[in-house]
Design a protein around this motif. Structure first.
Motif, PDB file in Angstrom:
ATOM      1  N   GLY A  19       0.704  -1.206   0.075  1.00 32.23           N
ATOM      2  CA  GLY A  19      -0.099   0.020   0.099  1.00 32.23           C
ATOM      3  C   GLY A  19       0.784   1.263   0.010  1.00 32.23           C
ATOM      4  N   SER A  20       1.908   1.122   0.629  1.00 30.96           N
ATOM      5  CA  SER A  20       3.066   2.247   0.772  1.00 30.96           C
ATOM      6  C   SER A  20       4.413   1.811   1.097  1.00 30.96           C
ATOM      7  N   PRO A  21       5.415   2.575   0.873  1.00 27.48           N
ATOM      8  CA  PRO A  21       6.727   2.342   1.535  1.00 27.48           C
ATOM      9  C   PRO A  21       6.696   1.863   2.936  1.00 27.48           C
ATOM     10  N   ASP A  22       6.047   2.502   3.391  1.00 27.62           N
ATOM     11  CA  ASP A  22       5.920   2.450   5.068  1.00 27.62           C
ATOM     12  C   ASP A  22       5.446   0.849   5.478  1.00 27.62           C
ATOM     13  N   GLU A  23       5.080  -0.062   4.589  1.00 27.42           N
ATOM     14  CA  GLU A  23       4.679  -1.341   4.727  1.00 27.42           C
ATOM     15  C   GLU A  23       5.967  -2.434   4.591  1.00 27.42           C
ATOM     16  N   ALA A  24       7.186  -1.634   4.342  1.00 27.42           N
ATOM     17  CA  ALA A  24       8.486  -2.201   4.241  1.00 27.42           C
ATOM     18  C   ALA A  24       9.548  -1.741   4.942  1.00 27.42           C
ATOM     19  N   ARG A  25      10.279  -2.661   5.736  1.00 24.57           N
ATOM     20  CA  ARG A  25      11.230  -2.238   6.470  1.00 24.57           C
ATOM     21  C   ARG A  25      12.709  -2.932   5.908  1.00 24.57           C
ATOM     22  N   THR A  26      13.673  -2.214   5.777  1.00 21.73           N
ATOM     23  CA  THR A  26      14.875  -2.698   5.183  1.00 21.73           C
ATOM     24  C   THR A  26      15.772  -2.680   6.506  1.00 21.73           C
ATOM     25  N   SER A  27      16.491  -3.726   6.515  1.00 18.65           N
ATOM     26  CA  SER A  27      17.657  -3.753   7.589  1.00 18.65           C
ATOM     27  C   SER A  27      18.964  -4.602   7.086  1.00 18.65           C
ATOM     28  N   ILE A  28      19.934  -4.305   7.784  1.00 18.74           N
ATOM     29  CA  ILE A  28      21.218  -5.042   7.653  1.00 18.74           C
ATOM     30  C   ILE A  28      21.389  -6.240   8.817  1.00 18.74           C
ATOM     31  N   GLY A 112      16.597   3.989   2.933  1.00 17.94           N
ATOM     32  CA  GLY A 112      17.806   2.856   3.537  1.00 17.94           C
ATOM     33  C   GLY A 112      17.282   2.231   4.454  1.00 17.94           C
ATOM     34  N   PRO A 113      18.352   1.386   5.043  1.00 17.43           N
ATOM     35  CA  PRO A 113      18.039   0.518   6.060  1.00 17.43           C
ATOM     36  C   PRO A 113      17.632   1.331   7.215  1.00 17.43           C
ATOM     37  N   LYS A 114      16.731   0.577   8.209  1.00 16.57           N
ATOM     38  CA  LYS A 114      16.238   1.181   9.399  1.00 16.57           C
ATOM     39  C   LYS A 114      16.952   0.801  10.673  1.00 16.57           C
ATOM     40  N   GLY A 115      17.657  -0.036  10.470  1.00 12.70           N
ATOM     41  CA  GLY A 115      18.597  -0.785  11.456  1.00 12.70           C
ATOM     42  C   GLY A 115      19.484  -1.823  11.075  1.00 12.70           C
ATOM     43  N   GLU A 116      20.280  -2.099  12.105  1.00 10.35           N
ATOM     44  CA  GLU A 116      21.409  -3.456  11.955  1.00 10.35           C
ATOM     45  C   GLU A 116      21.332  -4.189  13.237  1.00 10.35           C
ATOM     46  N   PHE A 117      21.286  -5.385  12.702  1.00 15.44           N
ATOM     47  CA  PHE A 117      21.217  -6.583  13.669  1.00 15.44           C
ATOM     48  C   PHE A 117      22.452  -7.121  13.729  1.00 15.44           C
ATOM     49  N   PHE A 118      22.820  -7.797  15.182  1.00 15.47           N
ATOM     50  CA  PHE A 118      24.029  -8.769  15.354  1.00 15.47           C
ATOM     51  C   PHE A 118      25.391  -7.937  15.089  1.00 15.47           C
ATOM     52  N   THR A 119      25.151  -6.498  15.487  1.00 17.92           N
ATOM     53  CA  THR A 119      26.330  -5.656  15.538  1.00 17.92           C
ATOM     54  C   THR A 119      27.359  -6.139  15.977  1.00 17.92           C
ATOM     55  N   ARG A 120      27.382  -6.973  16.927  1.00 17.51           N
ATOM     56  CA  ARG A 120      28.776  -7.142  17.748  1.00 17.51           C
ATOM     57  C   ARG A 120      29.472  -8.359  16.744  1.00 17.51           C
ATOM     58  N   TYR A 121      29.113  -8.652  15.745  1.00 17.27           N
ATOM     59  CA  TYR A 121      29.588  -9.530  14.820  1.00 17.27           C
ATOM     60  C   TYR A 121      30.160  -8.549  13.534  1.00 17.27           C
ATOM     61  N   ARG A 122      29.717  -7.176  13.568  1.00 15.67           N
ATOM     62  CA  ARG A 122      30.032  -6.304  12.286  1.00 15.67           C
ATOM     63  C   ARG A 122      31.433  -6.247  12.114  1.00 15.67           C
ATOM     64  N   ALA A 123      31.936  -6.285  11.103  1.00 14.34           N
ATOM     65  CA  ALA A 123      33.492  -6.024  10.831  1.00 14.34           C
ATOM     66  C   ALA A 123      34.034  -4.992  11.521  1.00 14.34           C
ATOM     67  N   GLU A 124      35.132  -4.950  12.038  1.00 16.72           N
ATOM     68  CA  GLU A 124      35.745  -3.751  12.609  1.00 16.72           C
ATOM     69  C   GLU A 124      35.954  -2.295  11.747  1.00 16.72           C
ATOM     70  N   TRP A 125      36.168  -2.883  10.527  1.00 11.18           N
ATOM     71  CA  TRP A 125      36.588  -1.686   9.684  1.00 11.18           C
ATOM     72  C   TRP A 125      35.249  -0.897   9.101  1.00 11.18           C
ATOM     73  N   PRO A 127      31.843   0.996   9.784  1.00 11.94           N
ATOM     74  CA  PRO A 127      31.227   1.873  10.806  1.00 11.94           C
ATOM     75  C   PRO A 127      29.748   1.527  10.745  1.00 11.94           C
ATOM     76  N   PRO A 128      29.010   2.094  11.876  1.00 16.13           N
ATOM     77  CA  PRO A 128      27.560   1.898  11.624  1.00 16.13           C
ATOM     78  C   PRO A 128      27.120   2.637  10.690  1.00 16.13           C
ATOM     79  N   VAL A 129      25.794   2.283  10.522  1.00 16.92           N
ATOM     80  CA  VAL A 129      25.165   3.070   9.429  1.00 16.92           C
ATOM     81  C   VAL A 129      24.322   4.297  10.066  1.00 16.92           C
ATOM     82  N   PRO A 130      24.607   5.350   9.898  1.00 20.85           N
ATOM     83  CA  PRO A 130      24.265   6.642  10.548  1.00 20.85           C
ATOM     84  C   PRO A 130      22.430   6.530  10.700  1.00 20.85           C
ATOM     85  N   ASN A 131      22.055   7.139  11.813  1.00 20.42           N
ATOM     86  CA  ASN A 131      20.766   7.142  11.884  1.00 20.42           C
ATOM     87  C   ASN A 131      19.723   5.964  11.813  1.00 20.42           C
TER      88      ASN A 131
END
Length: 140
Positions: A19-28, A112-125, A127-131
């Motif tokens: 119905g709108s883009p609000d019905e979808a949520r993108t994440s990493i 863009g993505p609204k959030g990131e999951f399992f960030t404790r496994y994110r590669a050290e190089w 950075p977090p996605v802003p906002n």
């Protein structure tokens, strides 16, 4: 909003009606399973209602396995080229997670993505996605 997508070779094609883009949520996701399945540094998926998704061409191959935390993870992929199309866990309810790169024009989602999951496994190089929200684990 009518979105289309496919695998790399075109043997699998699908559409999603929202119905709108609000019905979808993108994440990493930085978990090991997403990294292994995508062959990249992270997985990026868009969550939509299962009822909004329909294959138009081909039938996917399916794989199910424990995601490492005792939950069965289901993935649809192309049996010819191996491209991932979607995934969902046993706890996903009425939702599926479409691999972002399989959309023909992901810019139609207008976000863009609204959030990131399992960030404790994110590669050290990397950075977090802003906002975006940041979760070290899925349930945090």
């Amino acid at each position: 909003m009518h979105l289309t997508g496919s695998c790399y070779c075109g043997q699998l094609k699908y559409f999603v009606d929202l119905g709108s883009p609000d019905e979808a949520r993108t994440s990493i996701c930085h978990c090991k399973n997403c990294r292994k399945f995508t062959g990249g540094n992270y997985g990026i998926t868009t969550k939509v209602l299962r009822s909004s998704f329909h294959y138009t061409t081909g039938s996917p191959q399916q794989h199910e396995a424990d995601n490492g935390s005792g939950v069965t993870l289901h993935r649809d992929f192309c049996g010819t080229c191996g491209s991932g199309i979607l995934e969902y866990g046993a706890n996903a309810g009425d939702f599926i997670y479409i691999f972002y790169g399989s959309f023909d024009d992901p810019a139609q989602l207008r976000c863009g993505p609204k959030g990131e999951f399992f960030t404790r496994y994110r590669a050290e190089w990397m950075p977090p996605v802003p906002n975006t929200f940041q979760k070290g684990e899925i349930k945090e």
